[in-house]
Enzyme design. Sequence first.
Site, PDB file in Angstrom:
ATOM      1  N   THR A  39       0.825  -1.218   0.000  1.00 31.55           N
ATOM      2  CA  THR A  39       0.000   0.000   0.000  1.00 31.55           C
ATOM      3  C   THR A  39       0.856   1.265   0.000  1.00 31.55           C
ATOM      4  OG1 THR A  39      -0.079   0.286   2.400  1.00 31.55           O
ATOM      5  CG2 THR A  39      -1.691  -1.213   1.440  1.00 31.55           C
ATOM      6  N   ASN A  40       0.276   2.322  -0.516  1.00 26.69           N
ATOM      7  CA  ASN A  40       0.769   3.675  -0.270  1.00 26.69           C
ATOM      8  C   ASN A  40      -0.219   4.318   0.697  1.00 26.69           C
ATOM      9  OD1 ASN A  40       3.053   3.699  -1.802  1.00 26.69           O
ATOM     10  ND2 ASN A  40       2.351   5.208  -3.293  1.00 26.69           N
ATOM     11  N   ASP A  87      -3.377  -0.057  -9.821  1.00 28.65           N
ATOM     12  CA  ASP A  87      -4.254   0.727 -10.691  1.00 28.65           C
ATOM     13  C   ASP A  87      -3.595   2.033 -11.146  1.00 28.65           C
ATOM     14  OD1 ASP A  87      -4.318   1.994  -8.265  1.00 28.65           O
ATOM     15  OD2 ASP A  87      -6.497   2.177  -8.142  1.00 28.65           O
ATOM     16  N   ASP A 124     -30.854 -24.265  16.243  1.00 30.28           N
ATOM     17  CA  ASP A 124     -31.293 -25.514  16.859  1.00 30.28           C
ATOM     18  C   ASP A 124     -31.697 -25.221  18.314  1.00 30.28           C
ATOM     19  OD1 ASP A 124     -31.335 -28.596  16.398  1.00 30.28           O
ATOM     20  OD2 ASP A 124     -30.145 -28.382  18.229  1.00 30.28           O
ATOM     21  N   TYR A 166     -32.673 -32.215  26.256  1.00 30.43           N
ATOM     22  CA  TYR A 166     -33.913 -32.845  25.768  1.00 30.43           C
ATOM     23  C   TYR A 166     -34.763 -33.419  26.906  1.00 30.43           C
ATOM     24  CZ  TYR A 166     -31.878 -32.796  21.042  1.00 30.43           C
ATOM     25  OH  TYR A 166     -31.344 -32.415  19.834  1.00 30.43           O
ATOM     26  N   HIS A 188     -29.826 -28.996   7.792  1.00 28.27           N
ATOM     27  CA  HIS A 188     -29.909 -28.567   9.190  1.00 28.27           C
ATOM     28  C   HIS A 188     -28.705 -27.751   9.654  1.00 28.27           C
ATOM     29  CE1 HIS A 188     -31.129 -28.632  13.350  1.00 28.27           C
ATOM     30  NE2 HIS A 188     -29.946 -29.105  13.692  1.00 28.27           N
TER      31      HIS A 188
END
Length: 489
Positions: A57-58, A119, A269, A400, A458
């Site tokens: 990067t710059n 670019d 769930d 459960y 699921h």
Amino acid sequence: MEGDYRKYAEESGICLPKNFSVNQIFGKALLAKEINRPMLQAALALRKKGFTTGILTNNYLDDSTQRGHLAQLMGELRPHFDFLMESCQIGMAKPDPQIYRFMLDTLKASPNEVVFLDDVGANLKPARDLGVVTILARNTNTALQELEKVTGMQLLDTAAPLPTPCKPSDMSHGYVPIKPGVRLHFVELGSGPAVCLCHGFPESWFSWRYQIPALAQAGFRVLAVDMKGYGESSAPPEIEEYSMEVLCKDMVTFLDKLGISQAVFIGHDWGGMLVWNMALFYPERVRAVASLNTPFMPANPKVPLMEALKANPIFDYQLYFQEPGVAEAELEQNLNRTFKALFRSNDEGILNTRNVREAGGLLVSTPENPSLSKLMTEEDIQFYVQQFKKSGFRGPLNWYRNIDKNWKWSCKGVGRKILIPALMVVAEKDKVLLPEMTKHMEDWIPNLKRGYIKDCGHWTQIEKPNEVNEILTKWLKTDARDPPLVSML
């Protein structure tokens, strides 16, 4: 930065206007910058195939009021590349030839092994002079076509790669004492409004591995919890420790101990069942609520929940889970087999949740050594295996075993509506939590928003992570930010 530019202008004999602000100029430019998604996708595809990738990067040390945007931009890019070389940190900038030599040294590569895209044409020439292959990237499609020729890989018109999952060893882990002998483990990433991720059966915080980075990057403090009975959280043996009332009180204590007044709750769930109950019984602690697959179904005081389960063949596996010790013995016998049989995409399914008691078990019809699902790596499977070696299936199955107790507690909320921001995400091909089960939710949740994921079974978070991330981040940004304060004076 401001002072440096004014000093440079004076030394150069340039007269700057009084209201000139380089911070403002760069700030506006940064705010306008967005990540080039097709280019990032190409970089991810190349890295997955073994290419070393980096960003050169710059950029300047940014002390402006907009500096947070640069931090966010770099923070999102950094995890996807092997190297991030910032001019402000290395003391040189493009197109100085020295920076390209630094790049080659960092990559440990010779010039003819490197492809450099930029670019700005002037930034390419010094690299090209060193023997580096260069591509002008003003037009994304054209640049990617050239990159395809150089690398021999298809980079255009490809399916979006899986999001980058987080690794357990890279995460910050925390432990919250709930009461004597009980603690909850969680992993944390990001800053901003708190988001609690609550998994289902038989899973782990790790089931959110694709969502945690994405939600953190979207501007949230993500807390992915090992629910009680799982992983590094406590797993008391008593069945009553896993009633929905106790589990919700645990989550309130979890927030209290972390100093969090309110959080977004997202569940899947059993985690979905928990977050709906948090919204119903503790709405003041829930900023917004979302469920994957699990519908909100208000209790019917006239029909005990156990009777409703017995009347629906899909839920026969839950009846099989009721007798302590039976399902534990089957599921713990060969953890590799258990998780390879369970964690499969909708088109790979080998489990049947019907007639489980009659068949004599959940895994009876599955191979002794199931093939590895396309959803999982061997490393993923081994993570779950190691987690369940710690405390087994007793705690998870106890979720459960409170059906009647949960029904009686839920009846206390009969007639209430959930008025906070809410989201219901259904998976088209979940064979247990069917999409049609969510049909009348708007009767009880008038502000409900919906998400629909096609061709998904699921295990929603790992089967369709890109779709889940897109739905959740969009909803979080619109519905889960700080609500406006209304004066009561």
